[in-house]
Write an enzyme that holds these catalytic residues in place. Structure first.
Site, short mmCIF file in Angstrom:
data_model
loop_
_atom_site.label_atom_id
_atom_site.label_comp_id
_atom_site.label_asym_id
_atom_site.label_seq_id
_atom_site.Cartn_x
_atom_site.Cartn_y
_atom_site.Cartn_z
N GLY A 1 -10.59 16.45 49.57
CA GLY A 1 -9.52 15.47 49.66
C GLY A 1 -8.19 16.11 49.98
N MET B 1 1.29 16.31 48.86
CA MET B 1 1.77 17.63 48.46
C MET B 1 0.65 18.65 48.32
SD MET B 1 4.58 16.68 45.52
CE MET B 1 4.41 18.32 44.84
N ASP C 1 2.54 5.73 39.90
CA ASP C 1 1.90 5.65 41.22
C ASP C 1 0.50 5.06 41.08
OD1 ASP C 1 1.06 7.95 43.92
OD2 ASP C 1 1.81 5.89 43.98
#
Length: 702
Positions: free
Chosen positions: A19, A23, A135
């Protein structure tokens, strides 16, 4: 640089990349010490040297390491090796909720609610540890092969160690809360909003707000009401619809106040899906006067009955104590008489106290009523005015700042941002630099009303241009006249019922005075009589998204957004220009054009020279074949040629480096003559030697 097969931390073998994020990249790895598979999150190389990003990366590790819950991806280790910053986490084999929704188009109500309960329990554990995720989105929720739901990526989580947490983190704009979109305060209820949007997507297969840009979507979160999920899927139960709507209220105070409350309602919806039990509390109406309902009356009666029962129990207890104190030989008639007597008996002392308290309460209530009525009609007045009046007066005043010694343009900008109106007059002065503010009509520290005119006296040299008269002319005509004389025109706007809309009220410096050529002339243009106007906010220094939201909330429209160079390095990727002056009043819906800074203008160089022969080397002689190469300091090759004729003429422009190197390469042949013992002269076979000469050069700035 991470490579497949490498070992980090002397224990984690990198197996494959699984993945990637904004960042960091995530790899599957094997922990050779504990003989298990793990996930290793590695900070991307371009951020590794940035202390800001490294700090965020460490905060993520520290925040997540303290969480241990079945519905949270656990963190095992954190480290740094050879400039590689990494976090070791639990490896969850499965897919993200986002992919799961895409695969199934939309989820069933029971499946969506079950997933939401598990997510809520994981987030609740984080909130109990004072950690806010900020988030929450389907991409950060993983469903394992066993069906376990886990929340991951606390990349922007931050320990809530104070009551005032601010964050300008936008998160994923489709799921961001209104307060996050504004860049304001965000807390646990921001996670509740994002989870509500996630639930909406699980139930309908789509997000509630969409648009062409992230800014457009963020504005919808701020301004538009959430559409009902039942508009897209009619079979969604009313309780589930209400839960989603309560999670996604614009005001945080109207949402669920904790994940525990949300979990309770989600579980209730599984049992009674069609029951109307979700309550949305309006803080503004909670304390208002309202009519009593039949349901309220029933509750009051029940409470009254409970109080009566308690009084009866206390009375019976008192009777039983008294009965033990009586003689054992009293008959039943005496006992009945005692009970009747107790029922009718009273305490005279208690009655007197009750009477006194009632009188005092009546006097207090009467005094309060008289005071309020008297204050309403102006009978009672304390001081010159109320606190609200004083506060209102104070908000209309500002404290004068120091402008003497500043450049006139900087001083004007500072005063305009304060809501003051600067006017300029020039004075010949050879002591100070031209354009320096010498005096101001208002002293430093004085409190003055907003919109006050502050006259600045500015130094000018001996040479000046007479300022033409533009008062009373249209904005366009005035601008044309002043620009023709070589002035830069600044426009401010204000209301003036006596001057027609669009015409100049005043100018600064005044007409017929002397001002340096190229200096700024400010004209104040009328907007007519005051009506439904809005004040232009200052968006310089904001990002494009922040500026757009700020302007839209002010009732304005963002026009063209272009890029330009700007010498202020702090404004890179931020707004450096807006087409209307700060503080000016414009009609609602006025288009404001913006310019985004790309940084200072790039410096380029040229190289136009005659390259002479490499005579620095004594072995060189005219006619030799020489390879000539010219390279800049950044490695750009300008010339590569072989020649035997010098000088070599070159002419290059647009060079990005200030220096470079010329390299000369040529071959020298050597023959050696020796004398033998018998006196004969013999020439040996020729040998060759490769020679290199370098010459440093400086380029000329264009």
């Amino acid at each position: 640089m991470i490579k497949i097969g490498m070992m980090i931390g002397e224990r984690y073998e990198i197996l494959e990349k699984i993945g990637t994020g904004g960042m960091s990249d995530v790899y599957k790895a094997k922990d050779h010490k504990l003989n298990r598979f793990v996930a290793v999150k590695v900070l991307k190389q371009e951020f590794g040297e940035n202390a800001n990003f490294v700090s965020k990366f460490r905060i993520e590790a520290q925040a997540a390491a303290g969480l241990m819950h079945p519905n949270i991806v656990n963190v095992y280790d954190v480290g740094e090796e050879g400039g590689i910053h990494y976090i070791v986490m639990e490896l969850v084999e499965g897919i993200t909720l986002k992919k799961y929704i895409e695969k199934k188009a939309r989820l069933s109500v029971k499946e969506a609610v079950s997933i939401a309960i598990q997510v809520s329990m994981g987030i609740e554990a984080a909130h109990n540890n004072h950690i806010i995720h900020r988030d929450i989105k389907p991409q950060n929720i993983i469903i394992s092969k066993e069906g376990k739901v886990k929340v991951t990526d606390f990349g922007i989580a931050k320990a809530a160690t104070s009551n005032t947490i601010t964050s300008n983190v936008m998160g994923s704009v489709h799921y961001t809360s209104p307060e996050q979109a504004r860049g304001g305060y965000s807390d646990e209820k921001s996670d509740i909003y994002s989870l509500g949007i996630t639930m909406f997507e699980m139930l309908t297969g789509r997000v509630p707000f969409n648009g062409e840009t992230t800014v457009a979507i963020a504005i919808k979160h701020i301004q538009e009401e959430l559409p009902s999920p039942r508009e897209y899927v009619s079979e969604i139960p009313i309780s589930v619809e209400q839960i989603v709507c309560k999670c996604c209220q614009k005001s945080p105070d109207r949402r669920y106040q904790s994940m525990a409350e949300l979990v309770t309602d989600l579980k209730q919806s599984l049992i009674n899906p069609d029951e109307d039990f979700v309550k949305v509390i309006d803080p503004d109406e909670e304390a208002s006067t309202r009519m009593i309902t039949d349901r309220d009356m029933v509750q009051i009666k029940r409470q009254s009955e409970r109080r009566d029962s308690m009084d009866e129990a206390m009375r019976l207890k008192k009777d039983s104590r008294r009965a033990y104190e009586e003689e054992d030989d009293e008959d039943e008639d005496d006992e009945d008489w005692d009970e009747d007597e107790d029922d009718e008996d009273y305490d005279p002392k208690m009655e007197r106290i009750t009477t006194i308290l009632a009188v005092v309460a009546a006097l207090l209530i009467g005094g309060i009523v008289i005071f309020l009525v008297g204050r309403t009609f102006g009978v009672f007045s304390f001081g010159a005015g109320s606190d609200e009046d004083v506060a209102e007066e104070q908000t209309d005043k500002v404290e004068m700042i120091t402008v003497v010694g500043m450049n006139v343009d900087e001083a004007k900008r500072a005063l305009l941002e304060m809501g003051l109106t600067p006017e300029i007059q020039y004075e010949v002065n050879n002591v100070y630099d031209e354009g320096t503010v010498l005096r101001a009509s208002v002293g430093v520290g004085y409190m003055i009303d907003k919109n006050t005119v502050v006259v600045l006296t500015v130094a000018q040299g001996e040479d000046g241009v007479t300022v033409p008269t533009v008062t009373g002319k249209s904005r366009e005509e005035a601008t044309s006249i002043l620009e023709k004389e070589g002035f830069v025109v600044n426009v401010t706007e204000s209301y003036d019922a006596s001057v027609e809309n669009g015409y100049v009220i005043s100018q600064s410096p005044e007409a017929e005075t002397m001002a340096p050529k190229g200096s700024s002339i400010t004209i104040r243009v009328s907007q007519g009589a005051e009506d439904n106007k809005v004040r232009v906010p200052n968006v310089v220094g904001m990002t494009e998204e922040e500026a757009t939201i700020n302007l839209v909330e002010s009732g304005l429209v963002v026009g063209s957004v272009t890029t330009t160079t700007n010498e202020d390095a702090s404004l890179v990727d931020k707004v450096c220009y807006q087409s209307y002056s700060v503080g000016s009043y414009v009609d609602k819906g006025t288009i404001i054009d913006l310019k985004i800074s790309t940084g200072p203008a790039e410096v380029t160089y040229r190289y136009s020279e005659s390259i002479s022969a490499p005579t620095e080397d004594a072995d060189y002689h005219n006619g030799m074949s020489v390879q000539v190469t010219v390279r800049t300091a950044d490695g750009t090759q300008l010339l590569s040629t072989r020649t035997s004729t010098f000088p070599v003429e070159v002419n290059y422009t647009g060079i990005k480096s200030a220096t470079g190197v010329i390299t000369f390469q040529f071959t020298v042949e050597r023959e050696e003559t020796i004398t033998t013992e018998d006196g004969q002269t013999v020439t040996t076979e020729a040998t060759t030697e490769e020679k290199t000469v370098t010459r440093e050069i400086n380029f000329t700035q264009e």
